[in-house]
Design an enzyme around this catalytic site. Sequence first.
Site, PDB file in Angstrom:
ATOM      1  N   ASP A  11       0.823  -1.211   0.000  1.00  0.00           N
ATOM      2  CA  ASP A  11       0.000   0.000   0.000  1.00  0.00           C
ATOM      3  C   ASP A  11       0.858   1.263   0.000  1.00  0.00           C
ATOM      4  O   ASP A  11       0.512   2.273  -0.617  1.00  0.00           O
ATOM      5  CB  ASP A  11      -0.929  -0.008   1.219  1.00  0.00           C
ATOM      6  N   HIS A 202      -6.894  -1.570   9.156  1.00  0.00           N
ATOM      7  CA  HIS A 202      -6.031  -0.919   8.166  1.00  0.00           C
ATOM      8  C   HIS A 202      -6.562   0.504   7.965  1.00  0.00           C
ATOM      9  O   HIS A 202      -7.639   0.693   7.405  1.00  0.00           O
ATOM     10  CB  HIS A 202      -6.075  -1.701   6.852  1.00  0.00           C
ATOM     11  N   HIS A 204      -6.080   4.887   7.103  1.00  0.00           N
ATOM     12  CA  HIS A 204      -5.384   5.943   6.384  1.00  0.00           C
ATOM     13  C   HIS A 204      -5.548   7.249   7.151  1.00  0.00           C
ATOM     14  O   HIS A 204      -6.485   7.406   7.942  1.00  0.00           O
ATOM     15  CB  HIS A 204      -5.924   6.063   4.957  1.00  0.00           C
ATOM     16  N   CYS A 235      -4.867   4.539  -2.189  1.00  0.00           N
ATOM     17  CA  CYS A 235      -5.412   3.632  -3.193  1.00  0.00           C
ATOM     18  C   CYS A 235      -5.563   4.363  -4.529  1.00  0.00           C
ATOM     19  O   CYS A 235      -6.202   5.423  -4.586  1.00  0.00           O
ATOM     20  CB  CYS A 235      -6.772   3.093  -2.741  1.00  0.00           C
ATOM     21  N   ASN A 244      -1.116   6.058   4.492  1.00  0.00           N
ATOM     22  CA  ASN A 244      -1.353   5.203   5.650  1.00  0.00           C
ATOM     23  C   ASN A 244      -0.927   5.899   6.937  1.00  0.00           C
ATOM     24  O   ASN A 244      -0.175   6.878   6.909  1.00  0.00           O
ATOM     25  CB  ASN A 244      -0.541   3.910   5.512  1.00  0.00           C
TER      26      ASN A 244
END
Length: 307
Positions: A11, A202, A204, A235, A244
């Site tokens: 990512d 997960h 951001h 993304c 992230n």
Amino acid sequence: MTVIRDVTLRDGLQLAGTVLPVAEKIALARELVQAGVPELEIGSLANPRLVPPMAGTLEVVGALTEAELERCWVWVATPAHVRRALDAGARNLQYCLSVSNAHNRANLGRATETSLAGLPGSIESVLAAGGRIELCLATSFSCPFDGPVDPGRVVAIANDPRAAGAADIVLCDTLGQAVPAEVGRLVRRVRAETPCRRVVFHGHDTWGQGLANAFAAVAAGAEMVDGALGGLGGCPFAPGAGGNTATEDLAFGLRPDWLTPESLARLVLQQEKLLAALGEAPRSRAAEAARATPPVFRWAGGFAVRS
């Protein structure tokens, strides 16, 4: 103890304008393992024509030892991806689909139901190879095309019998629009209402809530949280998504057993080297503070040892 997984090589690199050479990816994976990071993502089977930074993932897999691969995850989205990854030697696969149909079509070119249909065979293949597979649910909180996502749909997918055998379930704040209260509620609900397995968050940091959301997930029972060096990432099929949560910030705040002033310095030095190679701006507050704080504070003392 909550596990921190570093996702820099997947990512973190997805939106990078520079493609990192395979040899540098391998070196970074090994540096993260040697620093003590217990688990990491090392790449994706996404089409490199669409996501150029993911080129060479199978070469990275092939270069790592079995012991190193035990700690590494590879992103996949189809049964064909699964077969290719297993053939290359990967054993831990993250099978990803989006809770939102609109994002699944934009990201994977198919409906969410089609992605779910490929899950049972993928689980069977991975388990037969002696590996682990986790179900990764992108857009668990919001979709860039449809807006807020119904938590009930997340729970329904988590309870789908076709997901039986998945070792983990990953709840992704793909856009970084969630707030701690939302994250805590969804993690608690998934833990209470779905099969027992490791819950991963997960996040951001688009709206500056990445670290707070990760801590809320941990407080609600998440066993693993994701981060990327320097707060890299986003993304390519989610307009508006930020990077992230920074691995260094997560490590400093959660204080896992493997973290020492020396290993923190090691992470900071690696993110500085990587960001310079990619031409990216730093976003980690812990990295900034470690460089600016007098060494009398023990967490800033690792640089003297590393120099």
